[in-house]
Design a protein around this motif. Structure first.
Motif, PDB file in Angstrom:
ATOM      1  N   LEU A  90      -7.330  -9.479  -1.453  1.00 50.39           N
ATOM      2  CA  LEU A  90      -6.356  -9.943  -0.225  1.00 50.39           C
ATOM      3  C   LEU A  90      -5.416  -9.162  -0.072  1.00 50.39           C
ATOM      4  CD1 LEU A  90      -6.183 -13.653  -1.712  1.00 50.39           C
ATOM      5  CD2 LEU A  90      -7.246 -12.911   0.436  1.00 50.39           C
ATOM      6  N   ALA A  91      -5.003  -8.156  -0.862  1.00 49.85           N
ATOM      7  CA  ALA A  91      -3.944  -7.210  -0.635  1.00 49.85           C
ATOM      8  C   ALA A  91      -4.512  -5.990   0.447  1.00 49.85           C
ATOM      9  CB  ALA A  91      -3.652  -6.521  -1.979  1.00 49.85           C
ATOM     10  N   LEU A  92      -5.622  -5.782   0.165  1.00 46.20           N
ATOM     11  CA  LEU A  92      -6.235  -4.711   1.232  1.00 46.20           C
ATOM     12  C   LEU A  92      -6.337  -5.369   2.648  1.00 46.20           C
ATOM     13  CD1 LEU A  92      -7.421  -2.045   1.742  1.00 46.20           C
ATOM     14  CD2 LEU A  92      -9.689  -2.784   1.080  1.00 46.20           C
ATOM     15  N   VAL A  93      -7.019  -6.703   2.692  1.00 52.97           N
ATOM     16  CA  VAL A  93      -6.731  -7.351   4.023  1.00 52.97           C
ATOM     17  C   VAL A  93      -5.506  -7.302   4.503  1.00 52.97           C
ATOM     18  CG1 VAL A  93      -7.422  -9.389   4.740  1.00 52.97           C
ATOM     19  CG2 VAL A  93      -8.986  -8.544   3.499  1.00 52.97           C
TER      20      VAL A  93
ATOM     21  N   GLN B   8      -8.048   1.821  -6.051  1.00 52.15           N
ATOM     22  CA  GLN B   8      -9.332   1.751  -6.628  1.00 52.15           C
ATOM     23  C   GLN B   8      -8.884   1.735  -8.282  1.00 52.15           C
ATOM     24  OE1 GLN B   8     -12.570   3.885  -5.941  1.00 52.15           O
ATOM     25  NE2 GLN B   8     -13.988   2.318  -6.371  1.00 52.15           N
ATOM     26  N   LEU B   9      -8.430   2.779  -8.625  1.00 58.68           N
ATOM     27  CA  LEU B   9      -8.253   3.116  -9.753  1.00 58.68           C
ATOM     28  C   LEU B   9      -7.278   2.144 -10.434  1.00 58.68           C
ATOM     29  CD1 LEU B   9      -7.923   7.173  -9.975  1.00 58.68           C
ATOM     30  CD2 LEU B   9      -9.800   5.671 -10.446  1.00 58.68           C
ATOM     31  N   THR B  10      -6.353   1.840  -9.722  1.00 58.29           N
ATOM     32  CA  THR B  10      -5.389   0.674 -10.475  1.00 58.29           C
ATOM     33  C   THR B  10      -6.012  -0.824 -10.524  1.00 58.29           C
ATOM     34  OG1 THR B  10      -3.393   1.595  -9.380  1.00 58.29           O
ATOM     35  CG2 THR B  10      -3.086  -0.665  -9.910  1.00 58.29           C
ATOM     36  N   THR B  11      -6.901  -1.044  -9.573  1.00 61.61           N
ATOM     37  CA  THR B  11      -7.786  -2.321  -9.705  1.00 61.61           C
ATOM     38  C   THR B  11      -8.875  -2.074 -10.831  1.00 61.61           C
ATOM     39  OG1 THR B  11      -7.626  -2.590  -7.291  1.00 61.61           O
ATOM     40  CG2 THR B  11      -9.312  -3.829  -8.523  1.00 61.61           C
TER      41      THR B  11
ATOM     42  N   GLU C 170     -10.944   4.867   0.709  1.00 64.80           N
ATOM     43  CA  GLU C 170     -10.689   3.969  -0.563  1.00 64.80           C
ATOM     44  C   GLU C 170     -11.343   4.404  -2.033  1.00 64.80           C
ATOM     45  OE1 GLU C 170      -8.146   1.717  -0.670  1.00 64.80           O
ATOM     46  OE2 GLU C 170      -7.660   2.367   1.251  1.00 64.80           O
ATOM     47  N   LEU C 171     -12.328   5.072  -1.877  1.00 66.19           N
ATOM     48  CA  LEU C 171     -13.319   5.444  -2.836  1.00 66.19           C
ATOM     49  C   LEU C 171     -12.451   6.402  -3.739  1.00 66.19           C
ATOM     50  CD1 LEU C 171     -16.813   6.116  -1.809  1.00 66.19           C
ATOM     51  CD2 LEU C 171     -15.905   4.154  -3.227  1.00 66.19           C
ATOM     52  N   GLY C 172     -12.223   5.979  -5.058  1.00 68.29           N
ATOM     53  CA  GLY C 172     -11.445   6.884  -5.889  1.00 68.29           C
ATOM     54  C   GLY C 172     -10.151   7.215  -5.798  1.00 68.29           C
ATOM     55  N   ASP C 173      -9.370   6.270  -4.716  1.00 67.53           N
ATOM     56  CA  ASP C 173      -7.789   6.404  -4.662  1.00 67.53           C
ATOM     57  C   ASP C 173      -7.285   5.754  -5.751  1.00 67.53           C
ATOM     58  OD1 ASP C 173      -8.087   3.912  -3.672  1.00 67.53           O
ATOM     59  OD2 ASP C 173      -6.958   4.225  -1.917  1.00 67.53           O
TER      60      ASP C 173
ATOM     61  N   TRP D 150     -12.568 -11.525 -11.910  1.00 70.05           N
ATOM     62  CA  TRP D 150     -12.844 -12.060 -10.367  1.00 70.05           C
ATOM     63  C   TRP D 150     -11.253 -12.359  -9.967  1.00 70.05           C
ATOM     64  CZ3 TRP D 150     -16.811 -11.322  -8.015  1.00 70.05           C
ATOM     65  CH2 TRP D 150     -18.053 -11.377  -8.531  1.00 70.05           C
ATOM     66  N   LEU D 151     -10.374 -12.589 -10.627  1.00 69.94           N
ATOM     67  CA  LEU D 151      -8.825 -12.892 -10.397  1.00 69.94           C
ATOM     68  C   LEU D 151      -8.530 -11.529  -9.851  1.00 69.94           C
ATOM     69  CD1 LEU D 151      -6.513 -14.731 -10.405  1.00 69.94           C
ATOM     70  CD2 LEU D 151      -5.709 -13.237 -12.340  1.00 69.94           C
ATOM     71  N   VAL D 152      -8.756 -10.300 -10.388  1.00 77.31           N
ATOM     72  CA  VAL D 152      -8.229  -9.029  -9.919  1.00 77.31           C
ATOM     73  C   VAL D 152      -9.037  -8.584  -8.705  1.00 77.31           C
ATOM     74  CG1 VAL D 152      -8.409  -6.674 -10.546  1.00 77.31           C
ATOM     75  CG2 VAL D 152      -7.711  -8.326 -12.370  1.00 77.31           C
ATOM     76  N   PHE D 153     -10.399  -9.132  -8.577  1.00 76.02           N
ATOM     77  CA  PHE D 153     -10.961  -8.782  -7.500  1.00 76.02           C
ATOM     78  C   PHE D 153     -10.455  -9.615  -6.225  1.00 76.02           C
ATOM     79  CE2 PHE D 153     -14.311 -10.286  -4.211  1.00 76.02           C
ATOM     80  CZ  PHE D 153     -14.634  -9.113  -3.844  1.00 76.02           C
ATOM     81  N   VAL D 154     -10.110 -10.880  -6.428  1.00 76.05           N
ATOM     82  CA  VAL D 154      -9.728 -11.535  -5.237  1.00 76.05           C
ATOM     83  C   VAL D 154      -8.311 -11.181  -4.806  1.00 76.05           C
ATOM     84  CG1 VAL D 154      -8.942 -13.997  -4.587  1.00 76.05           C
ATOM     85  CG2 VAL D 154     -11.027 -13.557  -5.602  1.00 76.05           C
TER      86      VAL D 154
END
Length: 94
Positions: free
Chosen positions: A45-48, A23-26, A17-20, A37-41
């Motif tokens: 959740l999308a990755l989970v 991650q760049l979109t996030t 996931e590093l540098g993909d 924090w909204l973007v992180f959550v």
């Protein structure tokens, strides 16, 4: 708990996931929205959820196909996709 399987899975997914694009979109979403924090959550959740789908699909597949065939097919797909991406860097897209 199988710690070896846990750390192997964690390490491989973390490195993959590093540098993909995800991650760049996030990173871009966090920078442009100012709501880290909204973007992180949302991204966590999308990755989970995508991981859950992959695990369920893998379990379904394991019950129907020999594991060695799954490994060989996955390996072949990685080689094919890698070759395709490498070739596309040398051949201009039209």
């Amino acid at each position: 708990m199988d710690l070896r399987a846990f750390f192997t899975t964690f390490g491989l997914v973390f490195l993959a996931e590093l540098g993909d694009k995800t991650q760049l979109t996030t990173m871009s979403m966090a920078a442009s929205s100012g709501r880290r924090w909204l973007v992180f959550v949302a991204s966590a959740l999308a990755l989970v959820l995508s991981s859950l789908i992959a695990v369920l699909a893998g379990e379904w597949l394991r019950a129907r196909v020999e594991p060695v065939l799954i490994e060989r097919t996955a390996g072949a797909l990685f080689v094919i996709l890698g070759g395709w991406m490498l070739a596309s860097t040398f051949v201009g897209e039209t």
